[in-house]
Design an enzyme around this catalytic site. Structure first.
Site, PDB file in Angstrom:
ATOM      1  N   ASP A   1     -18.997  24.825  11.737  1.00  0.00           N
ATOM      2  CA  ASP A   1     -18.262  24.957  13.159  1.00  0.00           C
ATOM      3  C   ASP A   1     -17.657  23.886  12.859  1.00  0.00           C
ATOM      4  OD1 ASP A   1     -19.943  22.640  13.214  1.00  0.00           O
ATOM      5  OD2 ASP A   1     -21.233  23.023  15.156  1.00  0.00           O
TER       6      ASP A   1
ATOM      7  N   ARG B   1      -0.603   2.273   9.545  1.00  0.00           N
ATOM      8  CA  ARG B   1       1.133   2.337   9.659  1.00  0.00           C
ATOM      9  C   ARG B   1       1.507   1.452  11.528  1.00  0.00           C
ATOM     10  NH1 ARG B   1       3.579   7.244   6.444  1.00  0.00           N
ATOM     11  NH2 ARG B   1       1.103   7.638   7.015  1.00  0.00           N
TER      12      ARG B   1
ATOM     13  N   HIS C   1      -0.677  -1.725   5.750  1.00  0.00           N
ATOM     14  CA  HIS C   1       1.034  -1.915   5.714  1.00  0.00           C
ATOM     15  C   HIS C   1       1.106  -2.664   5.710  1.00  0.00           C
ATOM     16  CE1 HIS C   1       4.654  -0.236   6.956  1.00  0.00           C
ATOM     17  NE2 HIS C   1       3.452  -0.359   7.931  1.00  0.00           N
TER      18      HIS C   1
ATOM     19  N   ARG D   1      13.781   3.431  11.500  1.00  0.00           N
ATOM     20  CA  ARG D   1      13.032   5.609  12.209  1.00  0.00           C
ATOM     21  C   ARG D   1      13.363   5.304  12.969  1.00  0.00           C
ATOM     22  NH1 ARG D   1      10.071   7.961   8.224  1.00  0.00           N
ATOM     23  NH2 ARG D   1       8.824   6.192   6.907  1.00  0.00           N
TER      24      ARG D   1
ATOM     25  N   LYS E   1      16.468  -0.868   7.222  1.00  0.00           N
ATOM     26  CA  LYS E   1      15.580   0.763   7.193  1.00  0.00           C
ATOM     27  C   LYS E   1      14.958   0.672   9.020  1.00  0.00           C
ATOM     28  CE  LYS E   1      11.301   2.243   6.494  1.00  0.00           C
ATOM     29  NZ  LYS E   1      10.331   2.731   5.635  1.00  0.00           N
TER      30      LYS E   1
HETATM   31  O1  LIG Z   1       9.891   7.182   3.953  1.00  0.00           O
HETATM   32  P1  LIG Z   1       8.044   8.504   3.284  1.00  0.00           P
HETATM   33  O2  LIG Z   1       7.466   7.962   2.178  1.00  0.00           O
HETATM   34  O3  LIG Z   1       7.655   9.384   3.976  1.00  0.00           O
HETATM   35  O4  LIG Z   1       7.063   6.970   4.423  1.00  0.00           O
HETATM   36  C1  LIG Z   1       6.643   5.621   3.377  1.00  0.00           C
HETATM   37  C2  LIG Z   1       7.038   4.334   4.331  1.00  0.00           C
HETATM   38  O5  LIG Z   1       6.926   4.192   5.818  1.00  0.00           O
HETATM   39  C3  LIG Z   1       6.225   3.282   5.614  1.00  0.00           C
HETATM   40  O6  LIG Z   1       5.814   3.678   7.186  1.00  0.00           O
HETATM   41  C4  LIG Z   1       5.735   2.923   4.698  1.00  0.00           C
HETATM   42  O7  LIG Z   1       5.812   1.488   4.629  1.00  0.00           O
HETATM   43  C5  LIG Z   1       7.357   3.378   3.918  1.00  0.00           C
HETATM   44  O8  LIG Z   1       7.839   2.730   3.489  1.00  0.00           O
END
Ligand SMILES: O=P(O)(O)OC[C@H]1O[C@@H](O)[C@H](O)[C@@H]1O
Length: 510
Positions: free
Chosen positions: A228, A291, A325, A397, A395
């Site tokens: 399982d 992260r 991280h 996200r 950057k």
């Molecule tokens: O862009 P990918 O490779 O998906 O993710 C890697 C990045 O995502 C971040 O948290 C990490 O520190 C790194 O900069």
């Protein structure tokens, strides 16, 4: 050529394709060969005798090999499958040959009842393999002899049949050679017993490298998988009063998610504590969930902190990881002592060899990685003996979409070295590599400690304008199959971990 640097002993672990199918076997042996060709005359003769008697049969009868076993009492043995206990064996002939490995047999004469559990587990695994495949196998491993000295054991095992239809016994030979004292690793003082190092099957290659760098063997554990999806792991030797280190990289892949691996580690830490370990250190070359170290959206979780709380709740005394991280978040999430390692010296040595006399700029792919890039840049300056420039890119996200075009720093006509903690999709690295080339960099090199490589990442990186990607072995990567080919370089951090574990064992270490 892609090579694993910093691991002089890596080539000692050689596996046939057959053994690779069964990762559980890797933790028990230095070498396994499913087409045995023993160089030693005694083992070669025993195998020839077995082949003679096999002729066209599935396996020769026990009676045919009995005279051979009696003629070589110091090397040959026969075990029969136990009728009373599943997956167990009874010694039929050859007590003298196997005693150095398994000690005295108990009253039941079952293999599982022998005095030395490590040796009996190894023999049982080989016997099971042979009974399952119906073919001979050979294996070598390093162990301790009765006098405490290290010995290399070489074993050949071949199938036998009592009734001519099924395989219900095994015949084999064993050869023991002492290991030269110089190769036996640091002497262990009676006052400070060596630490116990454990690795799950999935981490066995990295764990083995760490153990070898310390002149130790991995301690054995049994892993069971249930239908399982539940699992259990237990140490196969006493841990009472000992310092135990559990080496487990918590990345997903190879059939196990990060959650599976985390759960396995948590339970095993608790198991060691339940069974009296003096201290337990979680050694996580890659520590998952770090992260998410701050709330970027309303009601966001702080997963790094929750993982820390789980590890502590299981009773761990210390945690070791490399390239978290966010180092500050990692250190403040735990109340138990933490060790944080990095591979910057190894990266700097490798990079210095590659860039020659070119002007170099170290690039951080985002503002958050600025400290990391700067630490590496300082080590590289020291290694090169000349100034190294710095640059970074913006950057952001959001919902998985990366944006931000600001780029600060000079990369024109310079070698741009982009350093990050990890690569998942590869998107971050590719984006910054392209930005560096667009700004006139003469070449781009990438460095990342953890090669998580989610689906398609290597292909994406292989298409990018990069001269090389340098990673470590915190996550297992099949370099030979990588589309990056010669552009992928791997530096081992096993020695960095072994040095950290040794520091923890020092009288004033914590
Ligand atoms: O862009 P990918 O490779 O998906 O993710 C890697 C990045 O995502 C971040 O948290 C990490 O520190 C790194 O900069």
């Amino acid at each position: 050529m892609t090579r694993l640097k910093g691991d002089a002993h890596a080539c000692e672990v050689t596996m046939t394709v057959l053994a690779q199918l069964d990762p559980g076997l890797k933790q028990f042996f230095n070498r396994i060969d499913s087409a045995p060709t023993p160089r030693d005359e005694v083992l070669a003769t025993l195998l020839e005798d077995w082949k003679d008697k096999r002729a066209d049969l599935i396996a020769p009868p026990i009676a045919a090999l009995e005279p051979v076993a009696h003629a070589s009492p110091q090397a040959a043995f026969i075990f029969r499958r136990a009728k009373t206990a599943e997956r167990d064996y009874v010694l039929h002939a050859g007590a003298e040959a196997v005693r150095p490995l398994i000690g005295e047999e108990g009253d039941t004469r079952l293999l599982s009842d022998a005095a030395f559990p490590r040796g009996s587990v190894r023999l049982r695994m080989l016997f099971e393999f042979v009974c399952r495949t119906g073919e001979p196998i050979s294996a070598t491993f390093t162990t301790h002899g009765a006098d405490g000295g290290r010995i290399v054991a070489e074993i050949v095992v071949a199938p036998l049949s009592g009734d001519g239809r099924s395989i219900d016994a095994v015949f084999g030979g064993v050869l023991l050679r002492p290991v030269a004292a110089a190769a036996a690793g640091p002497a262990k003082s009676a006052a400070a017993p060596a630490p116990l190092l454990f690795s799950f099957a999935r981490d066995i290659e990295f764990g083995g490298r760490v153990a070898r760098a310390m002149g130790l063997e991995l301690s054995l554990l049994e892993e069971r998988e249930f239908e399982d999806g539940e699992h259990k792991a237990r140490p196969l030797e006493s841990v009472r009063g000992r310092d135990a280190f559990v080496i487990a990289s918590l990345n997903g892949g190879g059939g196990h998610s990060a959650n599976d691996r985390l759960c396995r580690l948590l339970f095993f830490i608790a198991t060691l504590k339940t069974n009296g370990a003096k201290s337990v250190t979680a050694v996580t070359p890659y520590l998952c969930y770090l992260r998410k170290d701050r709330q970027t959206k309303s009601r966001d979780p702080l997963t790094g902190r929750y993982v820390a709380e789980l590890i502590e709740a299981m009773g761990a005394d210390r945690v070791i990881t490399i390239e978290a991280h966010n180092v500050a978040a990692y250190q403040s999430s735990f109340r138990i002592p933490t060790l944080h390692l990095d591979a910057y010296d190894a990266f700097a040595r490798h990079t210095a060899e590659k860039v020659g006399s070119a002007e170099v700029t170290v690039v951080s792919p985002d503002l958050g990685g600025g400290k990391r890039a700067d630490s590496f840049r300082e080590r590289l300056e020291k290694q090169l003996g000349r100034p190294v420039g710095k640059a970074f890119m913006e950057k952001q996200r959001s919902a998985g979409v990366v944006s931000g075009d600001l780029f600060a720093g000079d990369v024109k006509d310079r070698v741009a070295i982009i350093i990050d903690d990890l690569i998942s999709s590869g998107g971050t690295m590719v984006r910054v590599a392209e930005a560096c080339m667009a700004r006139g960099a003469r070449e781009v090199r990438l460095i990342a400690t953890h090669a998580l490589f989610s689906q398609g990442a290597e292909e994406r990186l292989a298409r990018a304008p990069i001269a090389e990607l340098l990673i470590t072995d915190t996550v297992q990567v099949d370099a030979a199959a990588s589309p990056l080919g010669e552009r992928l370089a791997i530096v081992s951090v096993a020695e960095i971990f072994s040095a950290a574990i040794t520091r923890c064992q020092a009288p004033s270490g914590s």
